[in-house]
Write a protein that holds these residues in place. Structure first.
Motif, PDB file in Angstrom:
ATOM      1  N   ASN A  94       0.822  -1.208   0.000  1.00 59.70           N
ATOM      2  CA  ASN A  94       0.000   0.000   0.000  1.00 59.70           C
ATOM      3  C   ASN A  94       0.855   1.257   0.000  1.00 59.70           C
ATOM      4  O   ASN A  94       0.572   2.223  -0.718  1.00 59.70           O
ATOM      5  N   VAL A  95       1.892   1.281   0.822  1.00 65.64           N
ATOM      6  CA  VAL A  95       2.779   2.438   0.862  1.00 65.64           C
ATOM      7  C   VAL A  95       3.487   2.606  -0.476  1.00 65.64           C
ATOM      8  O   VAL A  95       3.616   3.720  -1.000  1.00 65.64           O
ATOM      9  N   LEU A  96       3.957   1.505  -1.053  1.00 63.25           N
ATOM     10  CA  LEU A  96       4.611   1.552  -2.356  1.00 63.25           C
ATOM     11  C   LEU A  96       3.666   2.128  -3.406  1.00 63.25           C
ATOM     12  O   LEU A  96       4.050   3.000  -4.206  1.00 63.25           O
ATOM     13  N   SER A  97       2.425   1.681  -3.413  1.00 62.25           N
ATOM     14  CA  SER A  97       1.441   2.174  -4.378  1.00 62.25           C
ATOM     15  C   SER A  97       1.130   3.649  -4.142  1.00 62.25           C
ATOM     16  O   SER A  97       1.001   4.429  -5.101  1.00 62.25           O
ATOM     17  N   ALA A  98       1.005   4.026  -2.879  1.00 63.03           N
ATOM     18  CA  ALA A  98       0.717   5.428  -2.561  1.00 63.03           C
ATOM     19  C   ALA A  98       1.834   6.347  -3.038  1.00 63.03           C
ATOM     20  O   ALA A  98       1.582   7.448  -3.548  1.00 63.03           O
ATOM     21  N   LEU A  99       3.078   5.896  -2.890  1.00 59.31           N
ATOM     22  CA  LEU A  99       4.212   6.699  -3.359  1.00 59.31           C
ATOM     23  C   LEU A  99       4.201   6.794  -4.884  1.00 59.31           C
ATOM     24  O   LEU A  99       4.481   7.860  -5.450  1.00 59.31           O
ATOM     25  N   ALA A 100       3.876   5.686  -5.545  1.00 60.65           N
ATOM     26  CA  ALA A 100       3.753   5.737  -7.006  1.00 60.65           C
ATOM     27  C   ALA A 100       2.639   6.688  -7.412  1.00 60.65           C
ATOM     28  O   ALA A 100       2.736   7.402  -8.419  1.00 60.65           O
ATOM     29  N   GLY A 101       1.585   6.718  -6.612  1.00 58.91           N
ATOM     30  CA  GLY A 101       0.459   7.603  -6.895  1.00 58.91           C
ATOM     31  C   GLY A 101       0.796   9.073  -6.773  1.00 58.91           C
ATOM     32  O   GLY A 101       0.094   9.924  -7.338  1.00 58.91           O
ATOM     33  N   GLN A 102       1.869   9.398  -6.048  1.00 57.01           N
ATOM     34  CA  GLN A 102       2.298  10.789  -5.993  1.00 57.01           C
ATOM     35  C   GLN A 102       2.848  11.251  -7.340  1.00 57.01           C
ATOM     36  O   GLN A 102       2.846  12.450  -7.647  1.00 57.01           O
ATOM     37  N   VAL A 103       3.327  10.297  -8.139  1.00 59.16           N
ATOM     38  CA  VAL A 103       3.817  10.604  -9.484  1.00 59.16           C
ATOM     39  C   VAL A 103       2.685  10.501 -10.506  1.00 59.16           C
ATOM     40  O   VAL A 103       2.529  11.361 -11.375  1.00 59.16           O
ATOM     41  N   LEU A 104       1.889   9.438 -10.376  1.00 59.76           N
ATOM     42  CA  LEU A 104       0.780   9.193 -11.306  1.00 59.76           C
ATOM     43  C   LEU A 104      -0.503   9.770 -10.706  1.00 59.76           C
ATOM     44  O   LEU A 104      -1.366   9.045 -10.217  1.00 59.76           O
ATOM     45  N   TRP A 132       0.500   9.645   6.492  1.00 60.87           N
ATOM     46  CA  TRP A 132       0.580  10.691   5.470  1.00 60.87           C
ATOM     47  C   TRP A 132       0.226  10.185   4.085  1.00 60.87           C
ATOM     48  O   TRP A 132      -0.495  10.856   3.342  1.00 60.87           O
ATOM     49  N   VAL A 133       0.694   8.988   3.720  1.00 65.39           N
ATOM     50  CA  VAL A 133       0.494   8.532   2.342  1.00 65.39           C
ATOM     51  C   VAL A 133      -0.858   7.865   2.118  1.00 65.39           C
ATOM     52  O   VAL A 133      -1.333   7.805   0.983  1.00 65.39           O
TER      53      VAL A 133
END
Length: 359
Positions: free
Chosen positions: A69-79, A114-115
């Motif tokens: 989930n954290v990995l996806s959320a960080l990717a979502g900051q770009v996408l 936060w994410v």
């Protein structure tokens, strides 16, 4: 299960993994595309995940459990335009304390407050999981809701019909069954101590399917309790013929969310005995309607319920109906509706249409 069921309903489903090697790959339907990032660990996967998502351009991204989930959320900051859903499976605080010895896991959990706001929905498999996420993140504004887990696949009846591969299932001595990793969470020590008390009162046997780092410790404890001749730990097997033949499944866990093995046992009509591992566990057994509950986490309390299970009348039809609520097709239809709403919200629609989903 969820990916397979969504693909069977006509959707384009992609499963993104950090490593495809392992026994679960065989469970994935040929209709589901697997993208292997080849990193082996989530902590190194962010750049490759972003590239994979840019290539496939999915309508929606679904991730499960804190690290992913954290990995996806960080990717979502770009996408930024990608609608995203997270799934939480357990007591976030308990899992954090278990995994915090690993630096990457500790950091992932610490930034969840936060994410996690990046997600359009955060689905929790039971009410206790939902409360644990809210308490751990200390966020009152997260889009939390309860969503059942997909557990029962289309092939379960065929798998249940296979011959049970164990000599003890052929005689009349009652056999208790436990299925799970040999780790602290599953509390096999409690189970062994309870079983020793059962054997002191009547003949019985115990089979533990699975493996893990505590195997040697559990074997040593079974000898110390003097029950080693009545316990077998044969490793990994198709669990469904065992469930169909066992006298009862025993869940001795310290904590769970929505324990898959209890759902599987109910579906095949196997009586269950559980600890108060979670609200989800208690909900599965209908607070006593579909299974027996040890009121305290003690060998005496668990042994008492195990003995009672051997003499109780079993309504297998009722147990089956309770387990069938968690079939892949039933849960996929709920997810399908939620996906449509989330995608519609992201695109400014009214939620009345059904897109092709790529998860």
């Amino acid at each position: 299960m969820l990916a397979n069921a969504l693909a069977a309903r006509g959707h384009d489903v992609e499963l993104i993994v950090v490593s495809r090697a392992g026994p679960n790959e065989a469970l994935v339907s040929p209709s589901v595309r697997i993208t292997d990032l080849g990193t082996g660990r989530a902590v190194w996967s962010l750049p490759k995940l972003i590239r994979a998502l840019r290539d496939s351009r999915p309508d929606i991204l679904v991730s499960a459990m804190a690290a992913a989930n954290v990995l996806s959320a960080l990717a979502g900051q770009v996408l930024r335009q990608l609608p995203m859903i997270a799934i939480e499976h357990g007591d976030m605080n308990a899992v954090y304390h278990f995994e915090k010895k690993q630096f990457a896991a500790r950091m992932a959990y610490m930034i969840t407050p936060w994410v996690y706001s990046r997600f359009a929905r955060i689905f929790c498999v039971d009410q206790s999981s939902l409360l644990s996420v809210a308490a751990f993140t200390r966020r009152q504004d997260l889009p939390l809701s309860v969503m059942p887990n997909a557990v029962i696949g289309d092939d379960i009846d065929l798998m249940t019909a296979q011959d049970v591969d164990h000599r003890w299932m052929a005689d009349d001595v009652p056999v208790f069954l436990n299925i799970g990793r040999m780790v602290d969470q599953k509390n096999h020590s409690l189970l062994l101590q309870a079983f020793a008390r059962v054997v002191a009162k009547r003949p019985a046997r115990l089979i533990i399917l699975g493996d893990g780092p505590l195997r040697m410790e559990l074997e040593r404890e079974s000898h110390e309790l003097g029950v080693q001749d009545y316990i077998d730990m044969p490793g990994f097997h198709n669990p469904f013929p065992f469930l169909a033949s066992a006298s009862a499944l025993v869940l001795s866990s310290r904590w769970e969310a929505l324990p898959t093995v209890v759902i599987e046992a109910l579906y095949v009509g196997c009586p269950v005995v559980v600890t108060k591992a979670s609200m989800g566990t208690l909900e599965l057994v209908g607070f006593g309607r579909y299974g027996r509950i040890a009121e305290q986490e003690s060998p005496e309390a668990l042994a008492q319920e195990m003995l009672a299970a051997l003499d109780a009348k079993v309504d297998k039809t009722s147990l089956h109906s309770q387990g069938a609520r968690y079939s892949g097709s039933a849960v996929a239809s709920i997810y399908e509706r939620e996906f449509a709403v989330v995608i519609s919200e992201a695109t400014g629609g009214d939620g009345s249409w059904m897109p092709t989903l790529r998860a």
